[in-house]
Each structure stands twice: as structure tokens, then as C-alpha cells.
Design an enzyme around this catalytic site. Structure first.
Site, short mmCIF file in Angstrom:
data_model
loop_
_atom_site.label_atom_id
_atom_site.label_comp_id
_atom_site.label_asym_id
_atom_site.label_seq_id
_atom_site.Cartn_x
_atom_site.Cartn_y
_atom_site.Cartn_z
N ASP A 35 -109.68 26.64 82.96
CA ASP A 35 -109.41 26.39 81.54
C ASP A 35 -110.68 26.07 80.77
O ASP A 35 -111.72 25.73 81.35
CB ASP A 35 -108.44 25.22 81.40
CG ASP A 35 -106.99 25.62 81.67
OD1 ASP A 35 -106.71 26.82 81.72
OD2 ASP A 35 -106.15 24.71 81.82
N LYS A 57 -107.72 28.22 76.38
CA LYS A 57 -107.09 28.32 75.07
C LYS A 57 -107.78 27.38 74.10
O LYS A 57 -108.28 26.33 74.47
CB LYS A 57 -105.60 27.94 75.15
CG LYS A 57 -104.76 28.73 76.14
CD LYS A 57 -103.31 28.26 76.08
CE LYS A 57 -102.43 28.97 77.11
NZ LYS A 57 -102.69 28.49 78.47
N MET A 171 -103.86 16.00 72.11
CA MET A 171 -103.79 17.18 71.24
C MET A 171 -103.25 16.85 69.85
O MET A 171 -102.42 17.57 69.30
CB MET A 171 -102.95 18.27 71.91
CG MET A 171 -103.47 18.73 73.24
SD MET A 171 -102.37 19.85 74.15
CE MET A 171 -101.13 18.69 74.75
#
Length: 255
Positions: A35, A57, A171
Site C-alpha cells: 500500500d 490508494k 481518515m
């Protein structure tokens, strides 16, 4: 099918926080699927000769969709490879590790796990702010401040607005204003202390102390960007506060 997949938690960034189990699994991999938030220092520990496949991402930018990541893992394992699926933090805490495991085991692929130190734990240790503390916080809750495909953030604000609980928001940069408003609407005081920690445990770690009523504006003025973690609750009062103005000045100095 002789291949297998290791779901490895790489921790929050500092390679010293990688577990021995995670390191052993990584060292035995033929392929590493990693990641964006896995640090360069940890990537340097990948075996020489191992194939490295990035699937990271960014907010509103998913060049490799989750369905495709699942397929890549299956394809590599089907070729007999030992695959290290390397994720920041812990793969089972907002890491979609369980989704990948279900897909793989459903196709007959063996899956093993290496837990990782979460961003919340890393931030707590690097800043000295506890997640629980006798007489201040009797519990801690982890929540995500983002919904898939930018759907409405429909958290249980009443349950989360508990003054005796530490709330850790992952997040949440884009929605911290909405999060703060939801908590205050359900009775959490505007003066509740909040700490924002960006890139926790790394050499680029930045910290900011604010309040629930001011965090949205302060985070915007400081130019905070993902990955940033928010710790909300009275435990933040145990931190030796860094003035907001200092962080804003740092942001301007970095352009």
C-alpha cells in the site's frame, strides 16, 4: 495450489515498530503487494529479487480498485508464489484485510496474518498521549472518518459523544468539520481537546492541539493532509501543547 498469502501489518511507519512475525513473513516472500502508506524504510526490508507490486490508494484516487487487488493476490498465489500483502498499520483495523482474506480463502488460498501496531497506538506512544487513563478515559473507540465512494458519514454521534471515552478518528481530514459538529450536537463540549497527528512515528510527524470547536478551521489553516489521525478527548490535556500558530507557521514554511 501451493502459493499462500501473508496479510502483514507494517505498523504506522517506523521500521522499529515492525513485529518479528511480520519481518519473518516479509523475508520469506516472493511477491510483495504493498500500500501507499508503507514507509520507504520498511520497503527496504523486502527480499532482494522479490517482485514489488504497488496497489496504493489516495483520497478520491484509487488507481487499483479493491476488486483488482483481490485478483492480483489470487493470481500471484495461483502461480505458487508466497505473497506478502503489506499494509500500513494493522490489516484488520480499517485495512480491508478481512475482505481480502475472505476472497482468497473462498478460492482455496491459504492466508496467514501478522498483526501490526495501529496508527492510534503509534501516535499515542510517539506523543505520550494515552488512549485510556484512570480517572479521565475509561474506554477508547476507533472510527473511520470516511465512507466508501464518498457516501454520507452516518456515524452514531450520540454513542460517540461520550466524555469518558477517547475517540480516535482515522481518515478524517476531509470530514473533520462534520465530525466535530456531529459530536457537539450530541453534547460533547466545544472545548473538548483534540490532537491531530500527521504521519505518526515517521521523521515527518507533525502534531497540533486544538479543541472540538476549532479543529476544522485549525486543520485547514495548518494544511493538514492524509494520513492524519485525530485523538478527541480529555486525554489530550495530558500533552504538552504545541501552539496552533507554530504548526501553521510550519505549514507555510513547507510551501
Amino acid at each position: 495450489m501451493s502459493g499462500k498469502v501473508f496479510l502483514i501489518g507494517a505498523g504506522p511507519g517506523d521500521p522499529d515498530l515492525l513485529t518479528l512475525r511480520a519481518l519473518k513473513m516479509l523475508e520469506g516472500a516472493d511477491v510483495v503487494v504493498y500500500d501507499r502508506l508503507v514507509s520507504d524504510e520498511i520497503m527496504a526490508l523486502c527480499p532482494k529479487g522479490a517482485a514489488l507490486i504497488p496497489v496504493g490508494k489516495c483520497p478520491k484516487n484509487h488507481p487499483v480498485p479493491q476488486d483488482r487487488i483481490n485478483e492480483i493476490l489470487l493470481e500471484q498465489a495461483s502461480q505458487g508464489h508466497t505473497v506478502a500483502r503489506l499494509k500500513g498499520g494493522d490489516p484488520m483495523i480499517f485495512g480491508r484485510g478481512s475482505e481480502e482474506a475472505l476472497y482468497l480463502t473462498g478460492h482455496g488460498v491459504s492466508v496467514e496474518y501478522a498483526p501490526g501496531i495501529t496508527a492510534a497506538q503509534g501516535a499515542s506512544c510517539s506523543t505520550g498521549v494515552p488512549l485510556t487513563h484512570r480517572g479521565i478515559a475509561t474506554s477508547v473507540q476507533y472510527v473511520t472518518g470516511h465512507r466508501q465512494a464518498d457516501k454520507i458519514l452516518d456515524l452514531d454521534w450520540k454513542r460517540l459523544a461520550d466524555p469518558d471515552t477517547t475517540l480516535v478518528v482515522y481518515m478524517g481530514v476531509a470530514n473533520i468539520g462534520q465530525i466535530a459538529m456531529g459530536l457537539m450536537t450530541e453534547g460533547l463540549p466545544a472545548g473538548t481537546p483534540v490532537m491531530a497527528i500527521s504521519k505518526a512515528t515517521s521523521a515527518e510527524e507533525r502534531r497540533m492541539v486544538s479543541t472540538l470547536g476549532s479543529i476544522a478551521q485549525d486543520a485547514r489553516e495548518a494544511g493538514l493532509k492524509p494520513p492524519t489521525l485525530f485523538i478527541i478527548g480529555q486525554v489530550v490535556s495530558l500533552y504538552s501543547e504545541q501552539p496552533v500558530a507554530e504548526l501553521v507557521a510550519q505549514a507555510k514554511a513547507h510551501g
